[in-house]
Design an enzyme around this catalytic site. Structure first.
Site, mmCIF file in Angstrom:
data_model
loop_
_atom_site.group_PDB
_atom_site.id
_atom_site.type_symbol
_atom_site.label_atom_id
_atom_site.label_comp_id
_atom_site.label_asym_id
_atom_site.label_seq_id
_atom_site.Cartn_x
_atom_site.Cartn_y
_atom_site.Cartn_z
ATOM 1 N N ASN A 44 0.235 4.845 5.570
ATOM 2 C CA ASN A 44 -1.017 5.346 6.135
ATOM 3 C C ASN A 44 -0.824 6.718 6.761
ATOM 4 O O ASN A 44 0.281 7.093 7.171
ATOM 5 C CB ASN A 44 -1.668 4.343 7.097
ATOM 6 C CG ASN A 44 -0.788 3.899 8.245
ATOM 7 O OD1 ASN A 44 0.416 3.818 8.122
ATOM 8 N ND2 ASN A 44 -1.408 3.608 9.379
ATOM 9 N N GLU A 46 -2.974 9.294 9.368
ATOM 10 C CA GLU A 46 -4.140 9.446 10.256
ATOM 11 C C GLU A 46 -4.449 10.922 10.527
ATOM 12 O O GLU A 46 -3.740 11.818 10.077
ATOM 13 C CB GLU A 46 -3.872 8.665 11.543
ATOM 14 C CG GLU A 46 -3.678 7.185 11.232
ATOM 15 C CD GLU A 46 -3.512 6.308 12.457
ATOM 16 O OE1 GLU A 46 -3.299 6.836 13.570
ATOM 17 O OE2 GLU A 46 -3.608 5.078 12.291
ATOM 18 N N CYS A 55 -5.518 4.762 4.309
ATOM 19 C CA CYS A 55 -4.686 3.559 4.334
ATOM 20 C C CYS A 55 -3.499 3.692 3.382
ATOM 21 O O CYS A 55 -3.566 4.409 2.372
ATOM 22 C CB CYS A 55 -5.496 2.339 3.909
ATOM 23 S SG CYS A 55 -6.758 1.862 5.082
ATOM 24 N N GLU A 57 -2.418 1.520 1.267
ATOM 25 C CA GLU A 57 -2.722 0.995 -0.072
ATOM 26 C C GLU A 57 -3.364 2.075 -0.939
ATOM 27 O O GLU A 57 -2.981 2.284 -2.091
ATOM 28 C CB GLU A 57 -3.697 -0.188 0.018
ATOM 29 C CG GLU A 57 -3.153 -1.388 0.762
ATOM 30 C CD GLU A 57 -3.411 -1.361 2.265
ATOM 31 O OE1 GLU A 57 -3.395 -0.257 2.865
ATOM 32 O OE2 GLU A 57 -3.624 -2.437 2.840
ATOM 33 N N CYS A 91 -10.143 -0.805 0.822
ATOM 34 C CA CYS A 91 -8.984 -0.885 -0.086
ATOM 35 C C CYS A 91 -9.137 -2.025 -1.084
ATOM 36 O O CYS A 91 -8.689 -1.913 -2.228
ATOM 37 C CB CYS A 91 -7.694 -1.037 0.717
ATOM 38 S SG CYS A 91 -7.213 0.497 1.537
HETATM 39 N N1 THU Z 1 -4.326 0.484 7.687
HETATM 40 C C1 THU Z 1 -3.680 0.511 6.497
HETATM 41 O O1 THU Z 1 -3.039 1.509 6.140
HETATM 42 N N2 THU Z 1 -3.745 -0.593 5.712
HETATM 43 C C2 THU Z 1 -4.277 -1.785 6.089
HETATM 44 O O2 THU Z 1 -4.218 -2.746 5.331
HETATM 45 C C3 THU Z 1 -4.925 -1.899 7.399
HETATM 46 C C4 THU Z 1 -5.146 -0.624 8.131
HETATM 47 C C5 THU Z 1 -4.180 1.641 8.587
HETATM 48 C C6 THU Z 1 -5.382 2.504 8.793
HETATM 49 C C7 THU Z 1 -5.086 3.109 10.158
HETATM 50 O O3 THU Z 1 -4.217 4.224 9.984
HETATM 51 C C8 THU Z 1 -4.302 2.024 10.873
HETATM 52 O O4 THU Z 1 -3.805 1.169 9.864
HETATM 53 C C9 THU Z 1 -5.114 1.225 11.877
HETATM 54 O O5 THU Z 1 -6.291 0.755 11.322
#
Ligand code: THU
Length: 130
Positions: A44, A46, A55, A57, A91
């Protein structure tokens, strides 16, 4: 189809270390197995503008697509912050896009150090198609 889910979770775990999770502190890694047999990883990422977070995925799937893949068989997801880290709704729809309809993509999470399997059509019933 080779299905070494433990190895895929290991790769997801490794790439989760690169997560840019400055705001949530929630680290996620994903490893995608494409129908070609190739694997692609993502974490991920941000942003100070929170809604722009990507995300793990979708980052892994984007890399698969950029490498010419069009079908994915397995998505393994790991977070050091949570057991059974299933994909968010957005996702799920993206995984559905690249899933085989007759043999739906398997989503693998980790629970108590062991792989747990879902099918994408179980996580996303009635996914959107055009
Ligand atoms: N996030 C993911 O990368 N994958 C998931 O399955 C759940 C959420 C990330 C998005 C964000 O950067 C952090 O986790 C918190 O939501």
């Amino acid at each position: 189809m080779a299905k070494d889910y433990k190895k895929m979770l290991e790769k997801a775990k490794e790439v989760s270390k690169n997560a840019y999770a400055k705001y949530s502190k929630f680290h996620v890694g994903a490893c995608v197995l494409a129908s070609s047999g190739e694997e692609y990883v993502g974490c991920n990422m941000e942003n100070a503008s929170y809604g722009m977070a990507l995300c793990a995925e979708r980052n892994a799937i984007s890399t698969a697509i950029a490498n010419g893949e069009r079908e994915i068989d397995v998505v393994a997801i790991y977070s050091p912050n949570m057991d059974d880290c299933t994909p968010c709704g957005a996702c799920r729809q993206v995984i559905w896009e690249f899933s085989n309809r007759e043999n739906p993509c398997v989503v693998v999470t980790e629970v108590n150090g062991k792989p747990k399997e879902y099918r994408i059509d179980e996580l996303l019933p009635a996914g959107f198609d055009l």
